[in-house]
Design a protein around this motif. Structure first.
Motif, PDB file in Angstrom:
ATOM      1  N   THR A  61      -5.325  -7.322 -11.922  1.00  0.00           N
ATOM      2  CA  THR A  61      -6.552  -7.360 -10.919  1.00  0.00           C
ATOM      3  C   THR A  61      -5.745  -8.233  -9.939  1.00  0.00           C
ATOM      4  O   THR A  61      -5.190  -9.487  -9.917  1.00  0.00           O
ATOM      5  N   ILE A  62      -5.731  -7.759  -8.597  1.00  0.00           N
ATOM      6  CA  ILE A  62      -5.216  -8.499  -7.740  1.00  0.00           C
ATOM      7  C   ILE A  62      -6.471  -9.089  -6.824  1.00  0.00           C
ATOM      8  O   ILE A  62      -7.179  -8.233  -5.972  1.00  0.00           O
TER       9      ILE A  62
ATOM     10  N   ALA B 219       3.665  -3.418  -7.553  1.00  0.00           N
ATOM     11  CA  ALA B 219       2.623  -3.498  -6.811  1.00  0.00           C
ATOM     12  C   ALA B 219       2.005  -4.869  -6.770  1.00  0.00           C
ATOM     13  O   ALA B 219       1.586  -5.378  -5.560  1.00  0.00           O
ATOM     14  N   LYS B 220       1.807  -5.481  -7.639  1.00  0.00           N
ATOM     15  CA  LYS B 220       1.226  -7.108  -7.545  1.00  0.00           C
ATOM     16  C   LYS B 220       2.141  -8.099  -6.743  1.00  0.00           C
ATOM     17  O   LYS B 220       1.716  -9.042  -6.008  1.00  0.00           O
ATOM     18  N   SER B 221       3.486  -7.827  -6.667  1.00  0.00           N
ATOM     19  CA  SER B 221       4.305  -8.918  -6.057  1.00  0.00           C
ATOM     20  C   SER B 221       4.412  -8.524  -4.655  1.00  0.00           C
ATOM     21  O   SER B 221       4.679  -9.169  -3.874  1.00  0.00           O
ATOM     22  N   GLN B 222       4.745  -7.016  -4.289  1.00  0.00           N
ATOM     23  CA  GLN B 222       4.938  -6.496  -3.042  1.00  0.00           C
ATOM     24  C   GLN B 222       3.648  -6.613  -2.233  1.00  0.00           C
ATOM     25  O   GLN B 222       3.793  -6.771  -0.904  1.00  0.00           O
ATOM     26  N   ARG B 223       2.501  -6.197  -2.875  1.00  0.00           N
ATOM     27  CA  ARG B 223       1.251  -6.096  -2.124  1.00  0.00           C
ATOM     28  C   ARG B 223       1.419  -5.142  -0.875  1.00  0.00           C
ATOM     29  O   ARG B 223       0.969  -5.469  -0.003  1.00  0.00           O
ATOM     30  N   ASP B 224       2.231  -4.248  -1.123  1.00  0.00           N
ATOM     31  CA  ASP B 224       2.436  -3.247   0.121  1.00  0.00           C
ATOM     32  C   ASP B 224       1.536  -2.003   0.372  1.00  0.00           C
ATOM     33  O   ASP B 224       1.645  -1.347   0.913  1.00  0.00           O
ATOM     34  N   PHE B 225       0.361  -2.340  -0.242  1.00  0.00           N
ATOM     35  CA  PHE B 225      -0.851  -1.251  -0.212  1.00  0.00           C
ATOM     36  C   PHE B 225      -1.883  -1.890   0.626  1.00  0.00           C
ATOM     37  O   PHE B 225      -1.713  -2.947   1.014  1.00  0.00           O
TER      38      PHE B 225
ATOM     39  N   PHE C 287     -14.901   1.162   0.871  1.00  0.00           N
ATOM     40  CA  PHE C 287     -13.569   0.694   0.836  1.00  0.00           C
ATOM     41  C   PHE C 287     -12.432   1.921   0.596  1.00  0.00           C
ATOM     42  O   PHE C 287     -12.819   2.387  -0.501  1.00  0.00           O
ATOM     43  N   LYS C 288     -11.309   2.067   1.298  1.00  0.00           N
ATOM     44  CA  LYS C 288     -10.470   2.888   0.960  1.00  0.00           C
ATOM     45  C   LYS C 288      -8.974   2.210   0.911  1.00  0.00           C
ATOM     46  O   LYS C 288      -8.866   1.102   1.297  1.00  0.00           O
ATOM     47  N   ILE C 289      -8.166   2.714  -0.033  1.00  0.00           N
ATOM     48  CA  ILE C 289      -6.771   1.996  -0.181  1.00  0.00           C
ATOM     49  C   ILE C 289      -5.724   2.923   0.206  1.00  0.00           C
ATOM     50  O   ILE C 289      -5.835   4.415  -0.007  1.00  0.00           O
ATOM     51  N   SER C 290      -4.751   2.586   0.812  1.00  0.00           N
ATOM     52  CA  SER C 290      -3.441   3.681   1.181  1.00  0.00           C
ATOM     53  C   SER C 290      -2.115   2.970   0.765  1.00  0.00           C
ATOM     54  O   SER C 290      -2.274   1.536   0.419  1.00  0.00           O
ATOM     55  N   ASP C 291      -1.198   3.557   1.023  1.00  0.00           N
ATOM     56  CA  ASP C 291       0.330   3.142   0.484  1.00  0.00           C
ATOM     57  C   ASP C 291       0.203   2.627  -0.688  1.00  0.00           C
ATOM     58  O   ASP C 291       1.088   1.632  -1.175  1.00  0.00           O
ATOM     59  N   LEU C 292      -0.702   3.160  -1.922  1.00  0.00           N
ATOM     60  CA  LEU C 292      -0.501   2.849  -3.245  1.00  0.00           C
ATOM     61  C   LEU C 292       0.277   3.937  -4.078  1.00  0.00           C
ATOM     62  O   LEU C 292      -0.061   5.135  -3.634  1.00  0.00           O
ATOM     63  N   ASN C 293       1.001   3.457  -5.053  1.00  0.00           N
ATOM     64  CA  ASN C 293       1.982   4.575  -5.852  1.00  0.00           C
ATOM     65  C   ASN C 293       0.800   5.573  -6.467  1.00  0.00           C
ATOM     66  O   ASN C 293      -0.241   4.809  -7.004  1.00  0.00           O
TER      67      ASN C 293
END
Length: 445
Positions: free
Chosen positions: A49-50, A87-93, A113-119
Motif C-alpha cells: 500500500t502506497i 513501483a513503490k520506490s519509483q512511484r512512476d504511475f 479515480f483512474k491510474i496510468s503508467d502502471l505495470n
C-alpha cells in the motif's frame, strides 16, 4: 517366460519405463539445483500500500473551477514482489481525475479515480474509489480592501487614524457562486501591544462571507502594504504661577513670571478638554530679593505626557519698612480677593443634566453613497442654570455629522452640536467613525 521376454512388446515396455525413470530423475535434479541457487520456477506475489499519492485533475483551468478533489489518495498494489518494490520506490504511475470533457455540466458530480503508467502485471485498488466534486464557472472580480487593526493594543491616550492600503484593490478569482458570497475583503495589520508610533507593514488579504467565514479563492496580490498613523491628542495651555507661603518681613513681591509661558499636554481628548491651565506653585516664604529659580511642573493624573517638565520662575521684589507690614498684608489680601472672580465660577449656580441615546444624523449624503456610523447614538451632558436646564428636552438638541465631502473609505469626523443658548455641553467623544461606500459595478473575466 523366455518367449515373453524375447517378444517385441516386452522390449518396448522396458524401454518406455527406463525413459520415464530417466526423465523423472533429470527433472528432479534440475529442480534441486534451482532451489539450491535461490531460483524459483514461479514468481512470489505480494501486496503493497502506497500512501499519499498525489491526484492530478484534468479540466479547463481557464474557464472552470473544480473543488472537492482530495489532494492525495492511498493506492494498494498486488502482484510480483519484484514489481511491487520497483513501483513503490519509483512511484512512476499517476492517479488522476478526468474532467476535460468540453461538454461537462456545472454543479455537483461523482467521479472515479483512474491510474496510468502502471505495470500491466500489477493490480491497483484506490482508496477512496471516487470523489464528490463541484464544477463551477470561473470568475474574476475586483474588490476594495479594508485594513483593520486591534485598537486595544495602542498605548493609553494614543489614537490612530484610518489605515491606508496600497494597492487599494485586489483581483479575486474563484467559482462564480463563491465570488458572489464575498461580503468583506480584509487585511489585518498585526501591531504590538503599547504601540505609540506610526507603523508600516504587510498584511495578508482575506475574502470573507457575511458570517466572516474565510472563502476558498485566489487573491492577487495576496498581501498589501498598510500604513497606520498613530498620534496622541494634544492641547497647549498656559503655565500659571500660583503664589504660596508668606513673604519675609521687609520684602514685598512685586511680580512673578514664568518662562516658557505655555506647555503642551498629551492625553485623551476628553481629559484635555477639562484642563484650561497648568498651575505652578511658587513658595515665596524664603525669598529675600529678586530671585530666579527652576521648578518642576506637576503632570495632571489624566494627562499622558507633557512637552516639558520644568519651567523657570522669575520673582521681582522690593524692600519695605517692617512697620508697613500690616498695610502690605492688606494689599495682598485685596489682590487675592480681586483675582478670585476671574479664576473661579460660582458652583452653586450651575447644575448638570445628561441626555442619553441621542441620535446622530448624517447630513450631506449623496444619492450614490452608503453611509454607516460605528455608533449612531451618543450621550450629552449640559451644564447651566437649573431653571434653564428644566426647560430643555431631547428635541432641543441636535447631533449631526457632515459626510458631503467624504471619499469612499473610513473617516474620523467631528460632530456638530446644537444646544439652546445659555448652556455648555460635554460629549463622551467629539468625533465619530464614519464608513462611506459607493455603488460598484461587477467586473467579470
Amino acid at each position: 517366460m523366455d518367449k515373453f521376454t524375447n517378444s517385441a512388446w516386452f522390449m518396448r515396455i522396458v524401454a518406455f519405463a527406463l525413459a520415464a525413470l530417466l526423465f523423472i530423475s533429470v527433472n528432479f535434479e534440475m529442480e534441486s539445483d534451482k532451489k539450491s541457487l535461490g531460483l524459483s520456477t514461479a514468481p512470489e506475489n505480494g501486496t503493497e500500500t502506497i500512501e499519499n499519492v498525489p491526484v492530478e485533475v484534468y479540466y479547463d483551468r481557464e474557464n472552470l473551477v473544480v473543488s472537492g478533489v482530495p489532494e492525495t489518495v492511498d493506492v494498494t498494489l498486488k502482484g510480483a514482489k519484484s514489481l511491487l518494490i520497483n513501483a513503490k520506490s519509483q512511484r512512476d504511475f499517476k492517479v488522476y481525475v478526468d474532467l476535460s470533457d468540453p461538454e461537462i455540466s456545472m454543479g455537483d458530480r461523482t467521479v472515479t479515480f483512474k491510474i496510468s503508467d502502471l505495470n500491466e502485471k500489477l493490480v491497483a485498488t484506490i482508496d477512496p474509489e471516487y470523489a464528490e466534486v463541484n464544477v463551477q464557472e470561473r470568475m474574476t472580480k475586483e474588490f476594495k480592501v479594508d485594513a483593520e487593526y486591534n485598537s486595544s493594543l495602542l498605548e493609553e491616550g494614543y489614537t490612530a487614524g484610518q489605515p491606508t492600503v496600497s494597492p487599494e484593490t485586489v483581483k479575486i478569482t474563484g467559482a462564480k457562486d463563491v465570488i458572489e458570497k464575498i461580503s468583506y475583503v480584509k487585511a489585518n495589520l498585526e501591531i504590538r501591544k503599547g504601540l505609540n508610533e506610526s507603523v508600516n507593514g504587510q498584511a495578508t488579504v482575506k475574502a470573507l462571507d457575511r458570517d466572516l467565514n474565510k472563502l476558498d479563492v485566489a487573491i492577487e496580490p495576496a498581501s498589501v502594504a498598510v500604513s497606520l498613523k498613530v498620534s496622541i491628542p494634544s492641547k497647549k495651555v498656559s503655565i500659571v504661577p500660583e503664589q504660596t507661603g508668606k513673604a519675609k518681613a521687609g520684602v514685598r513681591i512685586k511680580s512673578i513670571s514664568v518662562d516658557p509661558t505655555e506647555v503642551t499636554l498629551y492625553g485623551q481628548e476628553a481629559s484635555l478638554d477639562k484642563i484650561n491651565a497648568l498651575n505652578l506653585p511658587v513658595n515665596i516664604s524664603k525669598v529675600d530679593g529678586d530671585t530666579e529659580m527652576e521648578l518642576n511642573l506637576s503632570k495632571p493624573e489624566s494627562v499622558q505626557k507633557m512637552s516639558l517638565s520644568k519651567a523657570t520662575v522669575k520673582i521681582r521684589t522690593e524692600k519695605v519698612d517692617v512697620e508697613d507690614k500690616d498695610t502690605e498684608e492688606e494689599a495682598e489680601e485685596v489682590v487675592v480677593e480681586e483675582e478670585k472672580p476671574v479664576d473661579k465660577v460660582e458652583p452653586e449656580t450651575t447644575e448638570s443634566k445628561t441626555f442619553t441615546n441621542l441620535k446622530i444624523i448624517p447630513v450631506g449624503k449623496q444619492d450614490d453613497q452608503e453611509v454607516e456610523l460605528d455608533t449612531d447614538v451618543m450621550s450629552i451632558t449640559l451644564n447651566g442654570k437649573a431653571e434653564d436646564l428644566k426647560k430643555i428636552s431631547k428635541d432641543d438638541i441636535s447631533l449631526t455629522v457632515d459626510v458631503s465631502n467624504l471619499d469612499e473609505g473610513k473617516h474620523d469626523v467631528e460632530l456638530a452640536v446644537k444646544v439652546p443658548a445659555g448652556v455648555s455641553w460635554e460629549l463622551d467623544s467629539k468625533r465619530v467613525a464614519v464608513s462611506v461606500s459607493m455603488a460598484q459595478e461587477e467586473e467579470e473575466t
